[in-house]
Design an enzyme around this catalytic site. Sequence first.
Site, mmCIF file in Angstrom:
data_model
loop_
_atom_site.group_PDB
_atom_site.id
_atom_site.type_symbol
_atom_site.label_atom_id
_atom_site.label_comp_id
_atom_site.label_asym_id
_atom_site.label_seq_id
_atom_site.Cartn_x
_atom_site.Cartn_y
_atom_site.Cartn_z
ATOM 1 N N LEU A 183 0.751 -1.206 0.029
ATOM 2 C CA LEU A 183 -0.106 0.096 -0.077
ATOM 3 C C LEU A 183 0.648 1.234 -0.023
ATOM 4 O O LEU A 183 0.469 2.082 -0.609
ATOM 5 C CB LEU A 183 -0.977 0.009 1.318
ATOM 6 C CG LEU A 183 -1.728 1.280 1.342
ATOM 7 C CD1 LEU A 183 -2.750 1.442 0.194
ATOM 8 C CD2 LEU A 183 -2.495 1.126 2.824
ATOM 9 N N SER A 236 -0.151 -5.099 3.623
ATOM 10 C CA SER A 236 -1.343 -4.454 3.182
ATOM 11 C C SER A 236 -2.510 -5.474 2.711
ATOM 12 O O SER A 236 -3.646 -5.125 3.300
ATOM 13 C CB SER A 236 -1.232 -3.404 2.562
ATOM 14 O OG SER A 236 0.006 -2.624 2.782
ATOM 15 N N GLY A 263 -8.909 -5.561 9.260
ATOM 16 C CA GLY A 263 -9.339 -4.523 10.143
ATOM 17 C C GLY A 263 -9.801 -3.472 9.486
ATOM 18 O O GLY A 263 -11.328 -3.133 9.598
ATOM 19 N N GLY A 264 -9.119 -2.650 8.565
ATOM 20 C CA GLY A 264 -9.806 -1.485 8.028
ATOM 21 C C GLY A 264 -8.806 -0.316 8.160
ATOM 22 O O GLY A 264 -7.618 -0.520 8.503
ATOM 23 N N GLU A 278 -13.153 -0.845 16.935
ATOM 24 C CA GLU A 278 -12.143 -1.729 17.317
ATOM 25 C C GLU A 278 -11.397 -1.484 18.511
ATOM 26 O O GLU A 278 -11.601 -0.313 19.183
ATOM 27 C CB GLU A 278 -10.903 -1.774 16.166
ATOM 28 C CG GLU A 278 -11.602 -2.500 14.877
ATOM 29 C CD GLU A 278 -10.730 -2.764 13.724
ATOM 30 O OE1 GLU A 278 -9.357 -2.449 13.923
ATOM 31 O OE2 GLU A 278 -10.920 -3.052 12.870
ATOM 32 N N HIS A 298 -0.359 -9.966 16.962
ATOM 33 C CA HIS A 298 -1.727 -10.034 16.975
ATOM 34 C C HIS A 298 -2.220 -11.114 18.045
ATOM 35 O O HIS A 298 -1.873 -12.015 17.776
ATOM 36 C CB HIS A 298 -2.306 -10.286 15.410
ATOM 37 C CG HIS A 298 -3.813 -9.840 15.385
ATOM 38 N ND1 HIS A 298 -4.722 -10.687 15.821
ATOM 39 C CD2 HIS A 298 -4.116 -8.978 14.608
ATOM 40 C CE1 HIS A 298 -5.811 -10.136 15.392
ATOM 41 N NE2 HIS A 298 -5.561 -9.093 14.861
ATOM 42 N N ARG A 315 -3.807 -4.554 22.496
ATOM 43 C CA ARG A 315 -3.537 -5.810 21.881
ATOM 44 C C ARG A 315 -2.632 -6.600 22.704
ATOM 45 O O ARG A 315 -2.348 -7.840 22.651
ATOM 46 C CB ARG A 315 -2.834 -5.685 20.362
ATOM 47 C CG ARG A 315 -4.005 -5.247 19.403
ATOM 48 C CD ARG A 315 -3.402 -5.140 17.793
ATOM 49 N NE ARG A 315 -4.522 -5.459 16.923
ATOM 50 C CZ ARG A 315 -4.257 -5.096 15.630
ATOM 51 N NH1 ARG A 315 -2.964 -4.764 15.136
ATOM 52 N NH2 ARG A 315 -5.228 -5.168 14.619
ATOM 53 N N HIS A 363 2.767 -9.742 14.188
ATOM 54 C CA HIS A 363 1.734 -8.910 13.283
ATOM 55 C C HIS A 363 2.316 -7.707 12.984
ATOM 56 O O HIS A 363 2.167 -7.293 11.624
ATOM 57 C CB HIS A 363 0.531 -8.616 14.002
ATOM 58 C CG HIS A 363 -0.489 -8.253 13.062
ATOM 59 N ND1 HIS A 363 -1.050 -8.778 12.027
ATOM 60 C CD2 HIS A 363 -1.425 -7.352 13.027
ATOM 61 C CE1 HIS A 363 -2.115 -8.126 11.427
ATOM 62 N NE2 HIS A 363 -2.080 -7.109 12.211
ATOM 63 N N GLU A 381 5.413 0.277 7.148
ATOM 64 C CA GLU A 381 5.726 -0.457 8.239
ATOM 65 C C GLU A 381 7.349 -0.431 8.385
ATOM 66 O O GLU A 381 7.801 -0.640 9.420
ATOM 67 C CB GLU A 381 5.307 -1.967 8.141
ATOM 68 C CG GLU A 381 5.480 -2.613 9.369
ATOM 69 C CD GLU A 381 4.829 -4.106 9.412
ATOM 70 O OE1 GLU A 381 4.955 -4.707 10.608
ATOM 71 O OE2 GLU A 381 4.204 -4.361 8.812
ATOM 72 N N ARG A 393 0.968 -0.109 18.478
ATOM 73 C CA ARG A 393 0.150 0.655 17.463
ATOM 74 C C ARG A 393 -1.485 0.429 17.824
ATOM 75 O O ARG A 393 -1.986 -0.716 17.945
ATOM 76 C CB ARG A 393 0.366 -0.061 16.033
ATOM 77 C CG ARG A 393 -0.442 0.344 15.071
ATOM 78 C CD ARG A 393 -0.162 -0.351 13.827
ATOM 79 N NE ARG A 393 -0.398 -1.967 13.868
ATOM 80 C CZ ARG A 393 -1.460 -2.480 13.542
ATOM 81 N NH1 ARG A 393 -2.516 -1.673 12.840
ATOM 82 N NH2 ARG A 393 -1.692 -3.825 13.472
ATOM 83 N N SER A 409 -2.482 1.489 10.891
ATOM 84 C CA SER A 409 -1.110 1.151 10.028
ATOM 85 C C SER A 409 -1.611 1.374 8.534
ATOM 86 O O SER A 409 -0.691 2.119 7.928
ATOM 87 C CB SER A 409 -0.942 -0.458 9.991
ATOM 88 O OG SER A 409 -2.024 -1.156 9.989
#
Length: 537
Positions: free
Chosen positions: A28, A56, A61-62, A127, A246, A292, A351, A375, A386, A391
Amino acid sequence: MPKSISHDLATPRTRDGIDDVVILGGGLAGIFCALSLAPRPVTVLTAAPLGGGGSSYWAQGGMAAAIAEGDHPDKHLADTIAAGAGTVDAKIARLMTREARARIEDLLAYGVPFDRDTEGRLAVGREAAHSERRIVHVRGDSAGREIMAALIERAKATPSIRILEGFVGETLTRDGRAIRGVIARADEGRAPTTVEFPAHAVVLASGGIGHLFRVTTNPPQANGHGLAMAARAGAIIADPEFVQFHPTAIDIGRDPAPLATEALRGEGAILIDREGRRFMPGYHIDGELAPRDIVARAIHAERMAGRGAFLDAREAVGAAFPTKFPTVWETCLSAGIDPRVDPIPVAPAQHYHMGGVLTDANGRTSIDGLWACGEVASTGVHGANRLASNSLLEAVVFAARIARDIQGLLPSPRVAGWSVDRGEAELPGASDAASMETVRDVMANHVGVIRDGAGLARALATLDALERRTRDTAMLNTLTAARLVTAAALARTESRGGHWRADFPETDPAQARRTYLTLDKARAISAQVAAPEALSA
């Protein structure tokens, strides 16, 4: 790998025989930067087919953005700072949260089909550790795949963007104080060769470090090579010890491990042991929506105690699973699990890497001619941990900032023909494959969810022993990236965010600061503790 590299390389460069901009990475961050630079000529080097080697594409999640009524970028900023455990660069994070809406609009213009509600507004979900519903999704849990599909289609239709697949970056070239290009390994179906790409500007968008660890959600190309290339060239590395695991990788023995997206817990799914007991309220007041790192350690503890860990979405999602979370649904079915009626076995998996190459607000690194985004970069917005769905947002915000910075610095290019220099590439041998397996075990055992000084010292000793017998550049990059993470973890004698030391379990207010590390400093840390007779993990 490309079918005809020589044909691809015949595409014009600038008249002086030097690429205008070379971007290392086709995820991305890299593709969004290339699109933002158009119509300036850009060469994108990617090891895998475009999009396939970037994390990416795998994101479920989004993307976080304060676009809903009642939300505000400053609320998003506050949540980001809180999740970052005391080391977030607030000024840089404020830039990100305030530019989020504009980047969402850019993605919509590129054709990204974000989910909408019944009134046609962008649908937003919640989230973990977000105080508001602000996550935009695509088809529930398909954000990464759908965003990348739209951007890849646009990039392939953009004449100024040349995409070269099958190129693995190995070394950054320097001319005095500035970066002047990239040396990459290519495979033309014969013996691998190295190709040098001189450039006026190099953008690292090469992804994270996931495959340094035995269990990861990242694709194989996320092996820290960009981080290592920058460090070997002398760049400052920031916060490498902060690695996010994660909590809910689906535990079905696959590499990389598939994800059970955090959005499931946002919808009300709970974590239970094999006896059906819900355990997260015993670890944190926010239960399944705790940060997380806390959820990951809780799951790790339950598994180590022999009680197992399962994500139970039967009541929260139930019959809606196939339409609301199709990616997780298909993964579970392929493993013989029906999440409508069965809890999903889960385990923590590497993750995301909060650390990376130190950059400023415009993505500039500490070396002239080199930018970094995504990243591989450390902008400071994530701190020690994070915030969920930040991200993808960080990737596009700083990719766009890099594009603006380069546009303002470089003169307008003039296109002409060009040539390429080639050399023989060193071939990785069986010993390098074995070394990679050793690295993944060492990092999982000693630099994973829970760390301690003795284990970190043992890991550094093993990395030293492997490096002494390594000749392959790619393997050297792997070891360099692993060394940076491990040395920084040993130097931080506290627990904070994604870095948890069993021998220093408390957070030390005096260490509420970012880490700045060079490769020379990492080697000095190693030299203090690593014995030559290191045992393999």
